[in-house]
Design a protein around this motif. Sequence first.
Motif, PDB file in Angstrom:
ATOM      1  N   UNK A  22       0.682  -1.215   0.004  1.00  0.00           N
ATOM      2  CA  UNK A  22      -0.043   0.066   0.072  1.00  0.00           C
ATOM      3  C   UNK A  22       0.827   1.293  -0.007  1.00  0.00           C
ATOM      4  N   UNK A  23       2.030   0.909   0.296  1.00  0.00           N
ATOM      5  CA  UNK A  23       3.073   2.435   0.368  1.00  0.00           C
ATOM      6  C   UNK A  23       3.359   2.859  -0.689  1.00  0.00           C
ATOM      7  N   UNK A  24       3.006   2.296  -2.065  1.00  0.00           N
ATOM      8  CA  UNK A  24       3.208   2.846  -3.193  1.00  0.00           C
ATOM      9  C   UNK A  24       2.408   4.312  -3.536  1.00  0.00           C
ATOM     10  N   UNK A  25       1.367   4.485  -2.697  1.00  0.00           N
ATOM     11  CA  UNK A  25       0.822   5.783  -2.729  1.00  0.00           C
ATOM     12  C   UNK A  25      -0.821   5.453  -2.583  1.00  0.00           C
ATOM     13  N   UNK A  26      -1.634   6.599  -3.144  1.00  0.00           N
ATOM     14  CA  UNK A  26      -3.025   6.589  -2.862  1.00  0.00           C
ATOM     15  C   UNK A  26      -3.598   5.588  -3.571  1.00  0.00           C
ATOM     16  N   UNK A  27      -4.527   5.015  -3.176  1.00  0.00           N
ATOM     17  CA  UNK A  27      -5.367   4.042  -4.044  1.00  0.00           C
ATOM     18  C   UNK A  27      -6.235   4.529  -5.135  1.00  0.00           C
ATOM     19  N   UNK A  28      -6.204   4.305  -6.404  1.00  0.00           N
ATOM     20  CA  UNK A  28      -6.875   4.622  -7.365  1.00  0.00           C
ATOM     21  C   UNK A  28      -6.503   6.155  -7.555  1.00  0.00           C
ATOM     22  N   UNK A  29      -5.304   6.477  -7.525  1.00  0.00           N
ATOM     23  CA  UNK A  29      -4.668   7.866  -7.527  1.00  0.00           C
ATOM     24  C   UNK A  29      -5.180   8.418  -8.892  1.00  0.00           C
ATOM     25  N   UNK A  30      -5.607   9.639  -8.747  1.00  0.00           N
ATOM     26  CA  UNK A  30      -5.917  10.583  -9.762  1.00  0.00           C
ATOM     27  C   UNK A  30      -7.446  10.308 -10.310  1.00  0.00           C
ATOM     28  N   UNK A  31      -8.050   9.201  -9.897  1.00  0.00           N
ATOM     29  CA  UNK A  31      -9.368   8.898 -10.343  1.00  0.00           C
ATOM     30  C   UNK A  31     -10.330   9.400  -9.517  1.00  0.00           C
ATOM     31  N   UNK A  32     -11.365  10.171  -9.988  1.00  0.00           N
ATOM     32  CA  UNK A  32     -12.616  10.643  -9.284  1.00  0.00           C
ATOM     33  C   UNK A  32     -14.111  10.543  -9.903  1.00  0.00           C
TER      34      UNK A  32
END
Length: 880
Positions: free
Chosen positions: A769-779
């Motif tokens: 999970x440390x790679x970053x926010x889940x579903x990054x950039x998707x809204x």
Amino acid sequence: MLRGYYFILWFILLLIVPSGSLFAQLTGANVETRNISRSGRSNFFALQRQDALDNNITYNESIYIMSNYSGISPSVPEVFSVKELLQREVEGFYFYLRQDPENQQILLRNPNGLFSPFMEALYQLKDALDGDTTKVITLFLDFYVDPDLEQIFEAAGLSEYLLEYDTGSGWPTIKQMVQAGKRLVVFEMQKHLSSPGWLHNLNEFATGLSEPYFEQLNYGIESFDEKLRKSLFVFTGYKSLSLPEESADVIVPYARQTPYLIEAFKKAWISEGKVPNFIFIDRYYSWVTSLLSTFRQFHLVQGAITNNNEYLNYVNWQGMANYTSGKFCFPLESSGQLTLSPLSPGYEIMPKTIRVTNSTKKVYVHDFTAKQLNLDEQLEIYLPLDNNTKDFSYRRNHSSPRNIEFVDDPIRGQVASFGVESRIDLPQAETLHMRDHDFTVTAWVRIPRFIPEKTDYCILGTKNNAYQQGLHFLIRERKPYMGFFNNDLAGNTILEAGKWYHLTWRYNKINGEQAIFVDGKLDAISLNRPAYLGSDSLYIGHADMNRTFQFIGVLDNLCIWSRVLSDKEILGLSNHLVELNFSTWARLSRTLSLPILLLLIVLFIAVGSYLFYALYARKRKKTGGVTSQNPVFREIPDKNYIQLFGDFYVTNSDGENITALFTPKLKQLFLLILLYSQQDKSGISSHNLTKMIWGEDTVKSTKSLRSVSILKLRKILEQIDQTEIVFNTNKYAIVFSGQVYCDYLVSLQLIKGKKIKTKEEFERFYEIIGQGEIFKGESFDWLDDFKGDISNSIVDIISRFIGKYSLTEDTDKIIQMADYVLLNDPSNEEALIYKVKALTYQNNTKSAKYTYDKFRSLYQEMYGEEFTKTYTEIASTELK
């Protein structure tokens, strides 16, 4: 300048053609000869259109002649009718429309200034589209009334030809337009709220709109992001070119022998990095058609420059004196050579150079990959201005404060206050690598009160005031300003008294760009400016040693880089998304000598390697080669890998990166089916899928689009071992084999199975999970529940394990975990305590206070009441 070239050509023509009879021969007065020539041209353009079909040229890679038919500031009005222009390879029109007040009929302004029924022109367009099944026509409609255009185009029989832009797929190929019969593209010059879907706003799609044709439109500064989004280019470089009517055919051979017309077009193409799609002309001459045939024979060299599968939005090209977006297209003669060496602020691009020679392809594609530089790369000076003027960059430059007072600010903590006699002396500009070089200067600035009749507040300057020898970054007339003396740029934003602003001044030598940013946003820009050539010492708070320039206000975090910061880096600094916080190794590098530091690094690597291999050998002996007792934990593979934490990333069965194959629409489609295939759900129905992505499922064209998109996604997923989209009981679902590793699915399995019990298991889980926010950039609305469920579970797990880490040994990791919790749960008091204490331990009191203030502000906004605990109480709380 081009008009001047034509005057010379025309003058030469008069000298060498004195005889009226000879003039008649040269102009081709014989009607039959003219007709044969026109017929030959038609055949030639038919072949070129077929070439576009065969090579899958897209609409935004095509070139069309556009008639300024309704005549916005025409140098010479058009003499041909719409029908006649369509017969002469004109494939687009600017039409000005108005409404007849008596009968409400929509009228079209003709070149002579008179108005006629708009419907007559539409019938002529329909005849042209019916008569030539490969013809594509583009309209620019300028109107201020509110006509029922859908009804008008339907009455003219044109509805079947109208193309609607697909934001997911982009502009189609000419072949697709011909096959679908969608060969009429319509733009509006002004934004109308009731516009049908096929009526596209020109400003949202096209660059090059600053010429007199569009002088009624006021666009202001176009940011790099806006330029990236615009895929079309309007070329108006031939607007002022006009000749007497009887000389039209005479100029053709001269135009073919003269490079200026072609070179002007190529220069515009190279400058924008995209095809000039629409060549605007006031009046049709056959020489324009001749030039068009030359332009359409150019080969296309195109590609993309991406970082983490996102397009860069600002790219310079060595030797071209231009800047483009991350998607580029350049012209290449069939026997020519093109060298591409891209440069982008804040990135290292690989490969550095490519050469395309004698390309046999009509379209040559080559992509580049960009790696983001560290923020401290080429950082010359970093003055946090916390109770002193020490330089915290690796350079450790000396600075001398004079009459500087350090005060506490409620927003930014401790800052430097400047009075009439205050300044900070810095090294010479040459020492800081600013002379004849790229540079960026940033600072947080606040003017408590603007003094009447004081125009200048200098943040950084030199004594010299000679041309290109003096440097001054200041606030002038309450606006940001920069210059090298008589080589200046004024900003546009009016700064308010008492308010903090993050100001950036940037110079890019490769294209002579001066740019000013206010709070991370582009405020002013100019190109082709000569570099600063001075070598004087720099002063914070002074320029020209003149009291009228003195800075009276407060400053914080002043930085100087000897490189061009990217707009993304600038935005990150202004929004506190990135910070100049140095690691333990960075702090050691400022306090230890280089030999000792190198010795420590070697010892660290040696000891670390020994411990790693010793532990690894023991574990292999104990577990028979399995790295964990928990079979759910697997090593992250190099192939058949799908990453949804952080940047979206996919590799195929050969380990190749295929992320770029997922367009935004295909990625949305993939996520929707994937998520509905999990959590005890059997998939998503075609009805809901269409409604959630395209908004409507009753239109036939939308159903067709859904089928095409599913087919494209299936072809991409075929590259991953045993991964497929199945359709069962009217539902779509994605099925994976055991060879595929998806970090989201693995994390779900761990969470639902309650398999994270030990610190070792948590370490492996956090690695995922440390790679970053889940579903990054998707809204998307439908995504919120999925994102919320897993984020809440992760927050709970981190909260259970964060107390197992040592504040003295795992400080950075505690901050990372606290940030993850606060990102998903901004009012989590426990995470606030851990982050504040960790930052305080690192002696980063300013960031700790900023974290607390930001938390308190968000708490007030979320709950409508103040957070009761003070900063002191939070900082002194004992950890569990």
